[in-house]
Design an enzyme around this catalytic site. Structure first.
Site, short mmCIF file in Angstrom:
data_model
loop_
_atom_site.label_atom_id
_atom_site.label_comp_id
_atom_site.label_asym_id
_atom_site.label_seq_id
_atom_site.Cartn_x
_atom_site.Cartn_y
_atom_site.Cartn_z
N PHE A 117 0.82 -1.22 0.00
CA PHE A 117 0.00 0.00 0.00
C PHE A 117 0.85 1.27 0.00
O PHE A 117 0.38 2.33 -0.40
CB PHE A 117 -1.01 0.02 1.15
CG PHE A 117 -0.43 -0.32 2.50
CD1 PHE A 117 0.26 0.60 3.24
CD2 PHE A 117 -0.62 -1.59 3.03
CE1 PHE A 117 0.79 0.29 4.48
CE2 PHE A 117 -0.11 -1.92 4.28
CZ PHE A 117 0.60 -0.98 5.00
N GLY B 143 1.37 3.64 -3.25
CA GLY B 143 0.48 4.71 -3.65
C GLY B 143 -0.07 5.53 -2.51
O GLY B 143 -0.87 6.44 -2.71
N HIS B 144 0.32 5.25 -1.27
CA HIS B 144 -0.26 5.94 -0.09
C HIS B 144 0.85 6.34 0.87
O HIS B 144 0.98 5.72 1.91
CB HIS B 144 -1.25 5.03 0.60
CG HIS B 144 -2.20 5.75 1.52
ND1 HIS B 144 -1.93 6.00 2.84
CD2 HIS B 144 -3.41 6.27 1.28
CE1 HIS B 144 -2.96 6.62 3.39
NE2 HIS B 144 -3.87 6.79 2.47
N TYR B 145 1.50 7.28 0.76
CA TYR B 145 1.79 8.14 -0.37
C TYR B 145 3.25 7.94 -0.68
O TYR B 145 4.05 7.86 0.24
CB TYR B 145 1.48 9.59 -0.04
CG TYR B 145 0.04 9.82 0.39
CD1 TYR B 145 -0.97 9.89 -0.56
CD2 TYR B 145 -0.28 9.93 1.73
CE1 TYR B 145 -2.28 10.12 -0.17
CE2 TYR B 145 -1.60 10.14 2.12
CZ TYR B 145 -2.59 10.23 1.18
OH TYR B 145 -3.88 10.43 1.56
N VAL C 1 2.25 6.57 4.69
CA VAL C 1 1.38 6.47 5.87
C VAL C 1 0.46 5.27 5.66
O VAL C 1 -0.13 5.12 4.59
CB VAL C 1 0.54 7.75 6.04
CG1 VAL C 1 -0.43 7.62 7.20
CG2 VAL C 1 1.43 8.95 6.26
#
Length: 140
Positions: free
Chosen positions: A44, A47-49, A54
């Site tokens: 994750f 893309g986050h971020y 986070v």
């Protein structure tokens, strides 16, 4: 203490959705305390971020719920069942969870009546509250 391979014998989650690494305290059908080591290699974080990694709050809640599922499905009565979200209530996100954190996931099953139950849980980084929620679950 339950390690990943033990947890996989209890709940059906697998990578990348298995979000607990171990369970230290377990009272079958009542409560569990689990842990998740958060690494920069989590899928994750792509893309986050990318420039400010986070852990998504919904995945923290999922980790809490999986810890509760271990408590539920460790009970003989629910061993061969599946458990699903029925609702998430009172979710609050207090602090960010970043790579390098170790989440302590504390979950308690409050009420089970037929195929419906209510649980509550909290996620901590060290002793600082990161997230908390109450959840309704459905047993199939």
């Amino acid at each position: 203490m339950l390690e990943v391979e033990d947890i996989k014998k209890i709940i059906p989650h697998r990578s990348p959705m298995l979000l607990i690494d171990r369970v230290d305290k377990l009272v079958p059908g009542v409560s569990a305390i689990g842990y998740k080591g958060v690494t920069y290699n989590e899928p994750f974080f792509q893309g986050h971020y990318p420039d400010y990694p986070v852990m998504p709050g919904v995945l923290i809640i999922e980790a809490i719920a999986q810890t509760g599922a271990v408590a539920l499905m460790s009970s003989e009565e629910y061993k061969s069942k599946l458990v699903f979200f029925g609702g998430i209530n009172k979710a609050k996100f207090r602090n960010q969870v970043k790579p390098g954190c170790i989440l302590r996931l504390e979950t308690e099953l409050i009420k089970i009546k037929g195929p419906i139950g209510i649980g509550q849980g909290k996620a901590y980084v060290e002793d600082v509250l990161a997230a908390e929620a109450e959840f309704t679950f459905i047993i199939k």
